[in-house]
Design a protein around this motif. Sequence first.
Motif, short mmCIF file in Angstrom:
data_model
loop_
_atom_site.label_atom_id
_atom_site.label_comp_id
_atom_site.label_asym_id
_atom_site.label_seq_id
_atom_site.Cartn_x
_atom_site.Cartn_y
_atom_site.Cartn_z
N GLU A 1 0.90 -1.46 -0.20
CA GLU A 1 0.03 -0.04 -0.04
C GLU A 1 0.78 1.20 -0.09
OE1 GLU A 1 -2.03 0.99 3.85
OE2 GLU A 1 -1.16 -0.91 4.69
N ILE A 2 0.10 2.39 -0.20
CA ILE A 2 0.85 3.71 -0.04
C ILE A 2 0.20 4.58 1.01
CG2 ILE A 2 1.68 5.81 -1.45
CD1 ILE A 2 1.25 3.84 -3.92
N ILE A 3 0.87 5.16 1.79
CA ILE A 3 0.25 6.07 2.77
C ILE A 3 0.96 7.42 2.82
CG2 ILE A 3 -0.34 3.82 4.24
CD1 ILE A 3 2.07 4.87 6.06
N MET A 4 0.02 8.17 3.22
CA MET A 4 0.50 9.66 3.63
C MET A 4 1.61 9.44 4.78
SD MET A 4 -1.71 11.49 1.63
CE MET A 4 -1.74 13.08 2.55
N ILE B 1 10.92 4.02 12.78
CA ILE B 1 9.97 3.13 12.84
C ILE B 1 8.51 3.72 12.73
CG2 ILE B 1 11.33 1.15 13.80
CD1 ILE B 1 9.83 1.72 16.52
N ILE B 2 7.57 3.04 12.21
CA ILE B 2 6.01 3.47 12.25
C ILE B 2 5.13 2.53 12.89
CG2 ILE B 2 6.39 5.11 10.42
CD1 ILE B 2 4.97 3.25 8.67
N ALA B 3 3.97 2.71 13.34
CA ALA B 3 3.07 1.72 13.78
C ALA B 3 1.89 1.83 12.57
CB ALA B 3 2.62 1.90 15.21
N LEU B 4 1.74 0.77 11.90
CA LEU B 4 0.72 0.71 11.01
C LEU B 4 -0.39 -0.39 11.10
CD1 LEU B 4 -0.22 2.00 8.03
CD2 LEU B 4 1.09 0.26 6.89
N ARG B 5 -1.45 0.09 11.85
CA ARG B 5 -2.47 -0.79 12.21
C ARG B 5 -2.02 -2.13 13.01
NH1 ARG B 5 -3.69 0.98 7.03
NH2 ARG B 5 -2.81 -0.87 6.11
N GLY B 6 -1.13 -1.63 14.05
CA GLY B 6 -0.77 -2.70 15.01
C GLY B 6 0.39 -3.58 14.47
N GLU B 7 1.06 -2.90 13.34
CA GLU B 7 2.29 -3.77 13.00
C GLU B 7 3.30 -2.63 12.82
OE1 GLU B 7 3.86 -5.89 8.71
OE2 GLU B 7 1.86 -5.26 8.81
N ILE B 8 4.49 -2.94 13.72
CA ILE B 8 5.57 -2.00 13.66
C ILE B 8 6.64 -2.61 12.66
CG2 ILE B 8 7.79 -1.88 15.12
CD1 ILE B 8 5.24 -0.63 16.57
N MET B 9 7.04 -1.54 11.81
CA MET B 9 7.72 -1.69 10.82
C MET B 9 8.78 -0.73 10.67
SD MET B 9 5.24 -1.02 7.61
CE MET B 9 4.23 -2.38 8.15
N THR C 1 4.86 14.08 -0.20
CA THR C 1 5.67 13.05 0.57
C THR C 1 4.74 11.87 0.81
OG1 THR C 1 7.12 14.71 1.44
CG2 THR C 1 7.37 12.43 2.23
N ARG C 2 5.33 10.61 0.52
CA ARG C 2 4.54 9.34 0.66
C ARG C 2 5.45 8.27 1.19
NH1 ARG C 2 1.29 12.58 -0.07
NH2 ARG C 2 -0.41 12.73 -1.50
N VAL C 3 5.04 7.41 1.99
CA VAL C 3 5.49 6.21 2.24
C VAL C 3 5.12 5.00 1.66
CG1 VAL C 3 6.19 4.59 4.06
CG2 VAL C 3 5.93 7.31 4.58
N ILE C 4 5.92 4.24 0.74
CA ILE C 4 5.36 3.21 -0.03
C ILE C 4 5.71 2.03 0.92
CG2 ILE C 4 5.76 1.77 -2.11
CD1 ILE C 4 6.80 3.97 -3.52
N GLY D 1 8.79 -9.41 6.42
CA GLY D 1 7.81 -8.75 6.97
C GLY D 1 7.57 -7.40 6.09
N GLY D 2 6.84 -6.45 6.62
CA GLY D 2 6.41 -5.24 5.97
C GLY D 2 7.59 -4.22 6.19
N PHE D 3 7.96 -3.24 5.46
CA PHE D 3 8.76 -1.94 5.52
C PHE D 3 8.29 -0.72 4.67
CE2 PHE D 3 11.05 -4.21 2.33
CZ PHE D 3 11.89 -2.97 1.86
N GLY D 4 8.71 0.29 5.17
CA GLY D 4 8.35 1.27 4.10
C GLY D 4 9.50 2.12 3.54
#
Length: 211
Positions: free
Chosen positions: A76-79, A96-104, A124-127, A134-137
């Motif tokens: 996904e792409i987030i603001m 690091i960010i917290a994205l819907r309970g997932e630390i990445m 500016t976006r985070v892909i 796992g996931g990372f931005g």
Amino acid sequence: MLLYKIKNLFFMSNEAGGNAGNNAGAPVPLPYQDDTANSYINDVTDEGVVQTPGVQYIGFKLHKEEFLLPMSLVREIIMLTTITFVPGAKFLMEGIIALRGEIMPVLNLRRFLKFERGKADSTTRVIILQCDYGGFGVIVDDITEFVRLQAAEIESIPQNFFPAEYRILAGVSRVGERIRGIIDLDKIVSEMTLGLKEETENADQEGASDH
């Protein structure tokens, strides 16, 4: 031990809890994705859907350059959201960010490519990408377009031409006079996890010696 745990954030994707997802950035709609897993582009014609060889990519800007990533790797792409600084983390990592309970982890490719440090703005976006760990931005300055390319439009990187920092490229796209580097996800992950096995073994030894 703390530094060891921080550097193993790829393995923490399911350990966040509570209200961690409240700071997550707003998602950005993605376009219809082609059958990129099988390297085919689905074209709708009068005769129906026709599959032609090709892959769908997302274009993005870093500094004054434009790059591409295969859409099949994009979750996904987030603001841009709040990024928490991690002391002692590898230089690629912004935090690091917290994205819907997932630390990445979130990476800053500007550092790796030795570009000037940018300022966040409305584009500016985070892909959010997905790998085996796992996931990372990845922070980007702007999303430029979603493009479909065939094999003939992708060329290998000329040897001894690009700086060493450009080793994260899998190739270049050349359409007319427009040339864009294609990011290789495996090479980014390799840079992030370099030495991870050795750190894990050392941490296990330290843990055993504490008992």
